[in-house]
Design an enzyme around this catalytic site. Structure first.
Site, PDB file in Angstrom:
ATOM      1  N   HIS A  83       0.926  -1.144  -0.062  1.00 52.10           N
ATOM      2  CA  HIS A  83      -0.113   0.117  -0.038  1.00 52.10           C
ATOM      3  C   HIS A  83       0.777   1.087  -0.008  1.00 52.10           C
ATOM      4  O   HIS A  83       0.384   2.373   0.299  1.00 52.10           O
ATOM      5  CB  HIS A  83      -1.067   0.151   1.175  1.00 52.10           C
ATOM      6  CG  HIS A  83      -2.127  -0.949   1.090  1.00 52.10           C
ATOM      7  ND1 HIS A  83      -2.940  -1.239   2.071  1.00 52.10           N
ATOM      8  CD2 HIS A  83      -2.450  -1.746   0.118  1.00 52.10           C
ATOM      9  CE1 HIS A  83      -3.825  -2.247   1.542  1.00 52.10           C
ATOM     10  NE2 HIS A  83      -3.487  -2.457   0.423  1.00 52.10           N
TER      11      HIS A  83
ATOM     12  N   CYS B 292       5.017  14.088 -13.513  1.00 48.18           N
ATOM     13  CA  CYS B 292       6.321  13.344 -13.915  1.00 48.18           C
ATOM     14  C   CYS B 292       6.659  11.962 -13.297  1.00 48.18           C
ATOM     15  O   CYS B 292       7.633  11.328 -13.953  1.00 48.18           O
ATOM     16  CB  CYS B 292       7.525  14.329 -14.171  1.00 48.18           C
ATOM     17  SG  CYS B 292       8.220  14.764 -12.678  1.00 48.18           S
TER      18      CYS B 292
ATOM     19  N   THR C 189      -4.625  -8.016  10.959  1.00 44.40           N
ATOM     20  CA  THR C 189      -5.485  -7.424   9.485  1.00 44.40           C
ATOM     21  C   THR C 189      -6.778  -8.002   9.652  1.00 44.40           C
ATOM     22  O   THR C 189      -6.939  -9.317  10.199  1.00 44.40           O
ATOM     23  CB  THR C 189      -4.373  -8.052   8.517  1.00 44.40           C
ATOM     24  OG1 THR C 189      -5.660  -7.302   7.412  1.00 44.40           O
ATOM     25  CG2 THR C 189      -4.224  -9.272   8.326  1.00 44.40           C
ATOM     26  N   SER C 190      -7.465  -7.211   9.509  1.00 45.77           N
ATOM     27  CA  SER C 190      -9.185  -7.377   9.668  1.00 45.77           C
ATOM     28  C   SER C 190      -9.381  -8.311   8.352  1.00 45.77           C
ATOM     29  O   SER C 190     -10.650  -8.996   8.558  1.00 45.77           O
ATOM     30  CB  SER C 190     -10.065  -6.322   9.520  1.00 45.77           C
ATOM     31  OG  SER C 190      -9.673  -5.417   8.441  1.00 45.77           O
TER      32      SER C 190
HETATM   33  P1  NAD Z   1      -8.050  -2.649  10.131  1.00 41.37           P
HETATM   34  O1  NAD Z   1      -7.840  -1.537  10.751  1.00 41.37           O
HETATM   35  O2  NAD Z   1      -8.862  -2.879   9.163  1.00 41.37           O
HETATM   36  O3  NAD Z   1      -7.932  -3.987  10.975  1.00 41.37           O
HETATM   37  C1  NAD Z   1      -6.955  -3.933  12.125  1.00 41.37           C
HETATM   38  C2  NAD Z   1      -6.920  -5.535  12.633  1.00 41.37           C
HETATM   39  O4  NAD Z   1      -6.215  -5.540  13.714  1.00 41.37           O
HETATM   40  C3  NAD Z   1      -8.268  -5.867  13.317  1.00 41.37           C
HETATM   41  O5  NAD Z   1      -8.560  -7.125  12.819  1.00 41.37           O
HETATM   42  C4  NAD Z   1      -8.126  -5.965  14.790  1.00 41.37           C
HETATM   43  O6  NAD Z   1      -8.802  -7.088  15.527  1.00 41.37           O
HETATM   44  C5  NAD Z   1      -6.540  -6.475  14.878  1.00 41.37           C
HETATM   45  N1  NAD Z   1      -5.965  -5.868  16.069  1.00 41.37           N
HETATM   46  C6  NAD Z   1      -6.064  -4.705  16.651  1.00 41.37           C
HETATM   47  N2  NAD Z   1      -5.199  -4.499  17.633  1.00 41.37           N
HETATM   48  C7  NAD Z   1      -4.466  -5.878  17.370  1.00 41.37           C
HETATM   49  C8  NAD Z   1      -3.312  -6.141  18.180  1.00 41.37           C
HETATM   50  N3  NAD Z   1      -2.624  -5.271  19.186  1.00 41.37           N
HETATM   51  N4  NAD Z   1      -2.698  -7.361  17.894  1.00 41.37           N
HETATM   52  C9  NAD Z   1      -3.099  -8.143  16.932  1.00 41.37           C
HETATM   53  N5  NAD Z   1      -4.316  -7.575  16.237  1.00 41.37           N
HETATM   54  C10 NAD Z   1      -4.819  -6.345  16.341  1.00 41.37           C
HETATM   55  O7  NAD Z   1      -6.517  -2.757   9.304  1.00 41.37           O
HETATM   56  P2  NAD Z   1      -5.939  -3.568   7.821  1.00 41.37           P
HETATM   57  O8  NAD Z   1      -6.444  -4.947   8.023  1.00 41.37           O
HETATM   58  O9  NAD Z   1      -4.490  -3.565   8.020  1.00 41.37           O
HETATM   59  O10 NAD Z   1      -6.568  -2.740   6.639  1.00 41.37           O
HETATM   60  C11 NAD Z   1      -6.866  -1.484   6.905  1.00 41.37           C
HETATM   61  C12 NAD Z   1      -5.979  -0.414   5.897  1.00 41.37           C
HETATM   62  O11 NAD Z   1      -5.676   0.486   6.498  1.00 41.37           O
HETATM   63  C13 NAD Z   1      -4.764  -1.223   5.329  1.00 41.37           C
HETATM   64  O12 NAD Z   1      -4.826  -1.060   3.926  1.00 41.37           O
HETATM   65  C14 NAD Z   1      -3.710  -0.313   5.788  1.00 41.37           C
HETATM   66  O13 NAD Z   1      -2.993  -0.007   4.601  1.00 41.37           O
HETATM   67  C15 NAD Z   1      -4.331   0.997   6.235  1.00 41.37           C
HETATM   68  N6  NAD Z   1      -3.684   1.364   7.664  1.00 41.37           N
HETATM   69  C16 NAD Z   1      -2.519   1.385   7.992  1.00 41.37           C
HETATM   70  C17 NAD Z   1      -1.866   2.051   9.155  1.00 41.37           C
HETATM   71  C18 NAD Z   1      -0.525   1.846   9.319  1.00 41.37           C
HETATM   72  O14 NAD Z   1       0.311   2.037   8.387  1.00 41.37           O
HETATM   73  N7  NAD Z   1      -0.053   1.286  10.477  1.00 41.37           N
HETATM   74  C19 NAD Z   1      -2.800   2.539   9.984  1.00 41.37           C
HETATM   75  C20 NAD Z   1      -4.190   2.515   9.700  1.00 41.37           C
HETATM   76  C21 NAD Z   1      -4.565   1.823   8.456  1.00 41.37           C
END
Ligand code: NAD
Length: 250
Positions: free
Chosen positions: A123, A134, A192-193
């Site tokens: 991402h 450019c 990840t969700s």
């Molecule tokens: P999401 O927010 O949809 O899901 C987060 C997941 O992490 C959930 O399933 C939750 O239950 C779990 N979770 C929360 N705390 C946790 C912990 N301490 N240990 C283990 N699991 C835990 O995030 P996603 O699936 O990454 O998708 C969202 C999109 O958001 C991605 O495309 C990403 O690029 C972007 N994003 C990135 C960041 C970052 O770079 N840190 C932050 C927010 C969103």
């Protein structure tokens, strides 16, 4: 969980390719909010506005100020014990001649800060920006100090080098991610969700190709029923324990 970690370490032992797909939950314990948790970014911001091309074009300064703040937050953040454990697992497994890759949906650079080497950022990254005309790329540090939004020397608008909603994923990174999903003997999703496509298709590709599928998460996801191992717990707690088990078994 002790027994499950031990059995998983036994599966990893003869494996040749081990892959980890991480999401926003991996960085939560480093103080970076996720998207969908109740205190996540969705609940605070109109994300369609900040993370879309239409949003950027409608109000470039506001969107840029938001990304500058996200970047500074990521730059200040420190890898948590889960990030560090993955870097240690990589070093250990590579030392034994195995291939190890992290495919991350995160844009915060924390895996690299922890010392991980083979990191595929599907991402994009907050550490980079690029000209929309450019294509010239810039280090984020070089564009956020002047007036926002930044413009390229060619006159084009510069944007953060991250994937906005509705945009295709970078071709080379996606090719590598699919290669690793197809070839993984063990495929671990962590924090990840598993609902944001096309990243969410990778565990299904891996499972169809015969990988042992593992989930590390604090709660169930759509992927949970498909998993061979479900490690219910925090990223920063479970991964260090997995590292210990691998170290002891290998
Ligand atoms: P999401 O927010 O949809 O899901 C987060 C997941 O992490 C959930 O399933 C939750 O239950 C779990 N979770 C929360 N705390 C946790 C912990 N301490 N240990 C283990 N699991 C835990 O995030 P996603 O699936 O990454 O998708 C969202 C999109 O958001 C991605 O495309 C990403 O690029 C972007 N994003 C990135 C960041 C970052 O770079 N840190 C932050 C927010 C969103």
């Amino acid at each position: 969980m002790e027994q499950e970690l031990r059995s998983l370490a036994e599966k990893i032992k003869p494996s040749k390719v081990i892959v980890v797909l991480t999401g926003a939950g991996a960085s939560k314990e480093s103080g970076i909010p996720t998207f969908r948790d109740k205190d996540g970014l969705w609940s605070q911001y109109d994300m369609e506005r900040f993370a879309s091309l239409d949003g950027l074009l409608a109000d470039p300064r506001r969107v840029w100020e938001w990304y500058r703040d996200r970047y500074l937050e990521a730059k200040r953040a420190q890898p948590n014990p889960g990030h560090k454990a993955l870097a240690e697992i990589e070093a250990l497994l590579r030392n034994r001649g195995k291939d190890f890759a992290i495919i991350t949906q995160n844009i915060d650079g924390l895996h690299q800060k922890a010392g991980s080497e083979n990191v595929i950022e599907i991402h994009g990254s907050l550490y980079r920006a690029k000209c929309m005309e450019c294509g010239k790329t810039y280090a984020m540090d070089d564009v956020i100090n002047g007036s926002l939004p930044p413009y390229c020397e060619c006159g084009g608008l510069i944007r953060p080098d991250v994937v906005f909603f509705g945009e295709p994923l970078p071709e080379r990174e996606m090719e590598m991610a699919i290669y690793y999903a197809q070839n993984a003997d063990v495929f671990i999703t962590a924090g990840t969700s598993a609902v944001v496509y096309p990243a969410a298709s990778l565990p299904y590709i891996a499972k169809d190709a015969g990988a042992v599928l593992v989930e590390v998460n604090v709660e169930d996801t759509p992927l949970t029923p498909l998993c061979d191992f479900v490690l219910r717990g925090r990223f920063g707690e479970v991964l260090p324990r997995l590292y210990d088990e691998i170290k002891n078994s290998i």
